[in-house]
Design an enzyme around this catalytic site. Structure first.
Site, PDB file in Angstrom:
ATOM      1  N   THR A 192      16.584   0.807  -5.960  1.00  0.00           N
ATOM      2  CA  THR A 192      17.209   0.909  -4.642  1.00  0.00           C
ATOM      3  C   THR A 192      16.287   1.718  -3.745  1.00  0.00           C
ATOM      4  O   THR A 192      15.717   2.722  -4.164  1.00  0.00           O
ATOM      5  CB  THR A 192      18.571   1.625  -4.714  1.00  0.00           C
ATOM      6  OG1 THR A 192      18.351   2.950  -5.208  1.00  0.00           O
ATOM      7  CG2 THR A 192      19.514   0.909  -5.635  1.00  0.00           C
ATOM      8  N   GLU A 247      23.545  -1.639  -7.088  1.00  0.00           N
ATOM      9  CA  GLU A 247      24.218  -1.097  -8.269  1.00  0.00           C
ATOM     10  C   GLU A 247      25.369  -1.970  -8.756  1.00  0.00           C
ATOM     11  O   GLU A 247      25.848  -1.806  -9.876  1.00  0.00           O
ATOM     12  CB  GLU A 247      24.772   0.308  -7.974  1.00  0.00           C
ATOM     13  CG  GLU A 247      23.716   1.380  -7.760  1.00  0.00           C
ATOM     14  CD  GLU A 247      23.222   1.450  -6.319  1.00  0.00           C
ATOM     15  OE1 GLU A 247      23.398   0.448  -5.572  1.00  0.00           O
ATOM     16  OE2 GLU A 247      22.668   2.493  -5.935  1.00  0.00           O
ATOM     17  N   LYS A 306      32.997  13.117  11.877  1.00  0.00           N
ATOM     18  CA  LYS A 306      34.247  13.865  11.764  1.00  0.00           C
ATOM     19  C   LYS A 306      34.441  14.642  13.053  1.00  0.00           C
ATOM     20  O   LYS A 306      33.694  15.573  13.359  1.00  0.00           O
ATOM     21  CB  LYS A 306      34.230  14.789  10.551  1.00  0.00           C
ATOM     22  CG  LYS A 306      35.606  15.000   9.974  1.00  0.00           C
ATOM     23  CD  LYS A 306      35.580  15.266   8.483  1.00  0.00           C
ATOM     24  CE  LYS A 306      36.992  15.178   7.894  1.00  0.00           C
ATOM     25  NZ  LYS A 306      36.989  15.447   6.451  1.00  0.00           N
ATOM     26  N   TRP A 309      38.426  11.261  11.169  1.00  0.00           N
ATOM     27  CA  TRP A 309      37.250  10.416  11.014  1.00  0.00           C
ATOM     28  C   TRP A 309      37.170   9.360  12.119  1.00  0.00           C
ATOM     29  O   TRP A 309      38.145   8.692  12.444  1.00  0.00           O
ATOM     30  CB  TRP A 309      37.303   9.687   9.654  1.00  0.00           C
ATOM     31  CG  TRP A 309      36.868  10.547   8.503  1.00  0.00           C
ATOM     32  CD1 TRP A 309      36.358  11.802   8.575  1.00  0.00           C
ATOM     33  CD2 TRP A 309      36.911  10.223   7.111  1.00  0.00           C
ATOM     34  NE1 TRP A 309      36.076  12.296   7.324  1.00  0.00           N
ATOM     35  CE2 TRP A 309      36.404  11.342   6.407  1.00  0.00           C
ATOM     36  CE3 TRP A 309      37.318   9.112   6.378  1.00  0.00           C
ATOM     37  CZ2 TRP A 309      36.301  11.368   5.004  1.00  0.00           C
ATOM     38  CZ3 TRP A 309      37.217   9.137   4.993  1.00  0.00           C
ATOM     39  CH2 TRP A 309      36.709  10.254   4.322  1.00  0.00           C
TER      40      TRP A 309
END
Lengths: 555, 555
Positions: free
Chosen positions: A201, A350, A457, A462
């Site tokens: 990755t 993954e 935030k 959020w």
């Protein structure tokens, strides 16, 4: 009628004889289907973007050449468990390398050619690659890092007839190797949990991390994706494989196509819109997959052509998008212009791609479909997802609760190759932390609102940067938009939007536009009109760079 | 460029850390999908064939009731590995029994209610069933054999509200058991190779033989069948599950539907054409599966109705046929009348159904489709087939060579439960002998020409009884046809045809008709016009009985 409680029954053991065959889930099964049942299906590779010239090879010939290659690699000292690297774009030869290396029991490290030299060299040394198979056009890139790679004993060059690779004068020629070998290789029987492939990755921080795919995980992923509700690819499809084979196994397409027998059309290294459009028209491809940017660029290209010279892309039926959120306008354009269904999926190296995906309901209108697609799709068979709050509590799947997305399944990594610290950080109670933040509704639709590290935030709540980006791009004057959080003394953080314009528009107009579509306190105070927005090697906005731009200004 | 041969590379071991998760392929994954993602999908059961009244239950409620049932069974002494029997038609409760027994780690023996009493009792004792769950309408059948079943400690009755089961006065009532239990059962983690279900084949000779399905084999079969080219069932389908749940796991449909979230419509015990036609019309079912006889009977029923009273079956899109060859006329009728695609599949209890299957090409006309379907379908993912001659040689897949069909794969039995002799006879070099004879072409299309024991050998050559049957039924005056071999002093054997007529026709006319369609030496010298042809419990022609008729005449 009363129920009595009894002592446990006398255990009457179940003999294991008479159970099912212990048949391993290995890539060999895919290889055998390509050799026999689907022997006449084709791999088409674009070799000349100007003339549109292609090479065609039947699956059975691909398998025969894989057999020759396995012999050649064995002669070069490759043994089961050894790592062999490939540095190549999408072509038939790369597919042959896939099959040969994995089915001889070795491990294929698909090098990410978009990594910087040092990182690329790091992955080869970390993997312990003894042989590198490189496409001639990438010979220069390999030659640059080769001095850093003492473990590489052999370099083999993939070249079209007459093509040279002057940067690698000592390399072996693939075709010369194949010419002296038999196509019948005695493929070994191997355990389904054996390693088959290794993909690094391209993280934005630290060293690249290796995901080691097992045979079992590859075959199970291909089986799940072949589902009618998932990729939905059939033997009659012609699949345009745009996703690089070095990105999470090309989203698993070689194995899905091998399993079901669809033709595969490979663009080589020619990913520019003009040759792609001609390739789609000439090959009548029906199914494709790729990052949204690519499909956006293709549309812009078509718009730039004189009327009457637009290639016919009507063969396209399904386009799987992933890697980043898909603008609704893009979905509508492909539907109305070509009748192509653009579906969204979600995944990562993954966990393979397609961990969530949803084909559109043919009864839905494009608009409803678009609205539904505000999700990244529905959880696919063999994947299980959960949401975890910052405090570690498991959150409900109600479409409202926002949490860290965790995933498990037989095609999900249990950690990183030779990286115990990264592994320990990634695994949580048997689940893999994906680093994505979002919601899941009661029907298993995942909605990604942010990367965990990109969450804004503000006042304790959020704000979703991806939602803001999606809404901004819905404005006709906005071509691209990336939103990051910047420090704010009162609210902690506030959103800042980087915008690439398609037409003139004022900040005030953009704010008014957003006010009608999101909560007022989400609307950014500040915009930056820019020429372009930095992207990572996988086509996502590079928010690390965007944040550094702000830091530089403030520094 | 010379190639040097090197010594084997220094083994650089691949650590197992960093591989994929060890996630088991168990029915629990299907159960969790039914509980969450597909919780709102429905199981509909026909309870009154006169009024068409149904019960509806959401998947999430089915799972909740399965949890209660698992508690109840545990209270009755059932432990992992124990065998629990079911004697029931297709209804929501039977599906709950499936999930409860398998997911608690016990083994479900689905009793074949069409077996004779002694055989039925044999299977229960052979399996070692401690608990039998029986549908009230079948209480009498169980009561008859119960005295022969000392191992059965408990009988539980499935009954609709108000329904009695006077034949089993001491039995427990399912609903009463469920009422006192919690729906939250701590489903154990179990190995994917654990036994999940046991199904006995109703062989025509000897004792029934048990096939023990593992969790892994069930999940892999469901995954493969969900493929777009295989069953092709999507979450939008409404599946009419006509195949009894005691026949090879109802062809795996409960698991496919659970995995993809399609609704399941269960006919209960009401398999007569009239209630079925009304059920299809009322429930708008899109996908179904069953033996051809059933679909033939349905057509005859529709033809017998007054004009204007024909139920609307246009919702049917796909009908999977199996168990025996599908007459081409049947395919055409369902296509032209309802636009339903009738596809053929092949399988058996030992290998699940769908080992070969092929969805029609939408570009093909019905006629071409019919011709292509002279095969039993194309080899499905996860199945591998080969042809073996009588001398043990492996034959080519050229569509011409006729041989014994052998199969292997992760959903293929490696033998029979507690039956070493039958196991030894069935397994050949790691492959399972299917007892079918046929050809395979270069694209993996299987064509069954006979059961090995029904092959007619005439003058040293094989005549296919199934081909002759298929050609005879193409004659408009022929409703059914079964062909067997009879001893012949000159040729060894000659074919003899049993025929059920739909209209008057002479032997000479039938011979002339056949002469234009098969080799002259295939044409039977003798025909027997009969009122009906004996069938086995699974709807196939009972050639053992036909042969005994001939022996009686000659004896």
């Amino acid at each position: 009628m009363a129920v009595e409680t009894f002592e446990p029954a006398q255990a009457r053991p179940v003999p294991q004889a008479g159970l099912m065959m212990d048949f391993p889930l290995t890539v060999h099964h895919v290889l055998r289907r390509m050799q026999t049942i689907h022997g006449a299906s084709k791999v088409v590779t674009l070799v000349d973007p100007e003339t549109g010239a292609v090479t065609e090879r039947e699956f059975r010939d691909v398998v025969a050449r894989a057999g020759r290659l396995a012999h050649a690699l064995e002669r070069l000292g490759v043994r089961p468990g050894d790592r062999v690297a490939s540095l190549a774009w999408n072509n038939a030869q790369h597919l042959e390398v896939y099959l040969a290396v994995m089915c001889m029991g070795a491990v294929l490290h698909t090098m990410n050619l978009r990594l910087h030299g040092d990182q690329l060299a790091y992955t080869v040394e970390h993997a312990g690659d003894g042989v590198v198979i490189v496409e001639s056009s990438l010979g220069g890139q390999l030659a640059e890092v080769l001095p850093q790679l003492p473990g590489v004993r052999h370099v083999v060059v993939i070249a079209e007839p007459g093509e040279e690779c002057p940067e690698l004068p000592d390399a072996l020629d693939l075709e010369a190797l194949l010419a002296q070998e038999s196509s019948h290789f005695p493929w070994p029987e191997i355990d389904e949990r054996s390693a088959a492939a290794l993909c690094y990755t391209s993280g934005t921080t630290g060293d690249p991390k290796g995901v080691m795919y097992s045979h079992r995980s590859i075959v199970l992923h291909a089986l799940a994706m072949a589902g009618a509700d998932v990729y939905g690819i059939t033997s009659r499809d012609r699949v345009l494989a745009l996703v690089p084979l070095f990105h999470a196994m090309g989203w698993g397409l070689p194995f899905v196509c091998g399993l079901v027998g669809s033709d595969i059309v490979m663009p080589g290294r020619h990913l520019k819109p003009a040759p792609l459009a001609r390739l789609i028209e000439a090959q009548r491809t029906t199914w494709s997959a790729g990052v949204p940017t690519l499909w956006l660029d293709l549309l812009h290209h078509l718009d730039s052509l004189p009327q009457g010279e637009t290639p016919d892309l009507s063969s396209l039926q399904t386009i799987l998008c992933g890697g980043t959120a898909v603008p609704e306008t893009l979905v509508r354009e492909y539907d109305s212009r070509f009748g192509a269904e653009m579906i969204e999926g979600w995944g990562m190296t993954e966990i393979f791609p397609g961990a969530t995906v949803e084909r559109a309901d043919p009864d839905d209108s494009a608009v409803e479909t678009g609205a539904r697609r505000r999700s990244a799709g529905r959880i696919s068979p063999l994947y299980e997802l959960r949401l975890v709050g910052d405090e570690g509590t498991v959150l409900p799947h109600d479409g409202v609760a926002v949490g860290n997305v965790e995933v498990r399944g037989p095609s999900v990594a249990s950690g990183y190759y030779r990286a115990p610290a990264a592994t320990a950080a990634a695994v949580h109670d048997g689940w893999l932390r994906t680093g994505d933040v979002g919601t899941i509704d009661g029907s298993g639709h995942l909605r990604i609102t942010d990367r965990a590290k990109d969450v804004i935030k503000s006042g304790g709540e959020w704000i979703s940067s991806q939602d803001l980006e999606g809404e901004l791009i819905a404005h006709p004057a906005v071509r691209e938009a990336a939103v990051i959080g910047v420090a704010d003394p009162r609210w902690g953080e506030r959103p800042l939007a980087f915008v690439v314009l398609a037409a003139p528009v004022t900040e005030t107009e953009l704010k008014e536009f957003l006010s009608s579509r999101v909560a007022r306190w989400w609307v950014p105070e500040h915009f930056r009109i820019v020429e372009q927005i930095a992207r990572t090697t996988t086509g996502k906005y590079d928010k690390k760079i965007l944040r550094s731009l702000v830091d530089d200004d403030q520094g």
